[in-house]
Design an enzyme around this catalytic site. Structure first.
Site, mmCIF file in Angstrom:
data_model
loop_
_atom_site.group_PDB
_atom_site.id
_atom_site.type_symbol
_atom_site.label_atom_id
_atom_site.label_comp_id
_atom_site.label_asym_id
_atom_site.label_seq_id
_atom_site.Cartn_x
_atom_site.Cartn_y
_atom_site.Cartn_z
ATOM 1 N N GLY A 35 0.783 -1.228 0.000
ATOM 2 C CA GLY A 35 0.000 0.000 0.000
ATOM 3 C C GLY A 35 0.813 1.274 0.000
ATOM 4 C CD GLU A 36 6.113 1.297 2.125
ATOM 5 O OE1 GLU A 36 6.951 1.587 1.240
ATOM 6 O OE2 GLU A 36 6.414 0.755 3.199
ATOM 7 N NE ARG A 93 -16.379 17.739 7.582
ATOM 8 C CZ ARG A 93 -16.926 16.618 7.119
ATOM 9 N NH1 ARG A 93 -18.236 16.464 7.201
ATOM 10 N NH2 ARG A 93 -16.192 15.676 6.578
ATOM 11 C CG ASP A 168 -25.190 25.514 9.363
ATOM 12 O OD1 ASP A 168 -24.781 26.611 8.936
ATOM 13 O OD2 ASP A 168 -24.653 24.436 9.074
ATOM 14 C CE LYS A 191 -26.081 22.115 11.344
ATOM 15 N NZ LYS A 191 -25.286 21.411 10.351
ATOM 16 N NE ARG A 193 -23.458 18.089 12.229
ATOM 17 C CZ ARG A 193 -23.697 17.453 11.087
ATOM 18 N NH1 ARG A 193 -23.886 16.138 11.104
ATOM 19 N NH2 ARG A 193 -23.766 18.105 9.960
ATOM 20 C CB THR A 225 -27.012 19.804 6.984
ATOM 21 O OG1 THR A 225 -26.194 19.362 8.076
ATOM 22 C CG2 THR A 225 -27.385 21.260 7.194
#
Length: 308
Positions: A35-36, A93, A168, A191, A193, A225
């Site tokens: 996976g490298e 985020r 939001d 809203k 969450r 959302t």
């Protein structure tokens, strides 16, 4: 100038190269059996202004690691300047400590990019604009609004009955910018969450009864959302509901929710390859990114690209 593409969104990189009138650089990206990631640049880039196109979309960790390896390869090949072109900046985020003992991963990614050798970042519609301050290198922060407004004006030539809605409270500034550009009214959905995949919409602030509604957000992944907001807007008498989203990083759950929702169309950009599917219309951002790259390479201002 050299344009290099990772594997995250090669189609976008090819469209950017077409806008700039030059081919993508010859770069070989492969993986070892464990996976490298292995990267080899098959042409001379010594002294070149290198732009690496790689949004950090799913698989996020793989694409970020691949970008870091490509940056290191370019730096060791004596590139004059390396710009990371990340139309979608993952981990945005996670930009603050809102719980005990959690990381600020957006800052970590900024540090990794700088340490790897990135000299400049070109991105679009960060989840929070102040993430630019996490970088100790220049950041050119473009807005999807300039790409989306043209299509929205075609879709809604008469904006007298259009209300732009923020799903939001945090997105009010973006929604107001769209409302001003379109000459439309503004409303907000308050809203709550419940979890990472579930949102409970609460109430509507503003007038939406009998009006067409455009929900505006910077990104959607599970569409929780958007669909919750669309449902409550319909209950408050909205006639038709559309959505304008900068980054549609849609998985299977998001596609299912949009398909089954009252939203007629999700208008987004092709910043990520996941921005496609039923009810999803992706507007190309290659002209915007291509012009930004041309100006950055030529030492010109990109300020006018913010204008609609």
């Amino acid at each position: 100038m050299k344009i290099i593409s990772g594997t995250a969104h090669r189609a976008l990189a090819e469209r950017i190269a077409d806008v700039l009138g030059q081919p993508l650089a010859d770069v070989h990206v492969t993986a070892f059996p464990d996976g490298e990631t292995f990267v080899k640049i098959n042409e001379n880039i010594r002294g070149e202004d290198v732009f690496i196109v790689q949004p950090s979309c799913p698989p996020t960790n793989h694409n970020i690691m691949e970008l870091l390896i490509m940056v290191d390869a370019a730096r060791r090949a004596s590139a004059e300047r390396i710009t990371a072109v990340m139309p979608f900046f993952g981990y945005a985020r996670q930009d603050r400590k809102d719980q005990p003992r959690v990381p600020i991963t957006a800052k970590l990614v900024a540090n990794l990019l700088t340490s790897a050798g990135v000299n400049r970042v070109l991105t679009m519609d960060l989840h929070a604009p102040q993430i630019q301050g996490f970088f100790d290198i220049p950041v050119d922060h473009l807005y999807a609004k300039s790409a989306l407004i043209g299509y929205l004006r075609e879709r809604h030539p008469d904006t007298s009955n259009l209300t732009v809605v923020s799903p939001d409270v945090g997105g009010v500034k973006m929604a107001r910018a769209y409302a001003e550009a379109l000459g439309a009214d503004l409303a907000i959905v308050a809203k709550h969450r419940v979890s990472a995949t579930k949102v409970e919409a609460m109430n509507v602030i503003g007038e939406v009864e009998g009006r067409d509604v455009l929900l505006v957000d910077d990104m959607t992944e599970t569409a929780g959302t958007l669909t919750a907001a669309a449902e409550i807007l319909q209950k408050h008498g909205a006639k038709r509901v559309f959505a304008g989203v900068s980054h549609a990083v849609l998985g299977e759950l998001g596609h299912d929710r949009i398909r089954d929702s009252v939203i007629e169309e999700v208008i987004t950009t092709d910043s990520v390859p996941q921005a496609e599917g039923p009810k999803v219309r992706a507007v190309g951002i290659a002209p915007l990114l291509g012009e930004a790259i041309r100006r950055i390479s030529g030492g010109q201002s990109v300020t006018s690209l913010f204008e609609v």
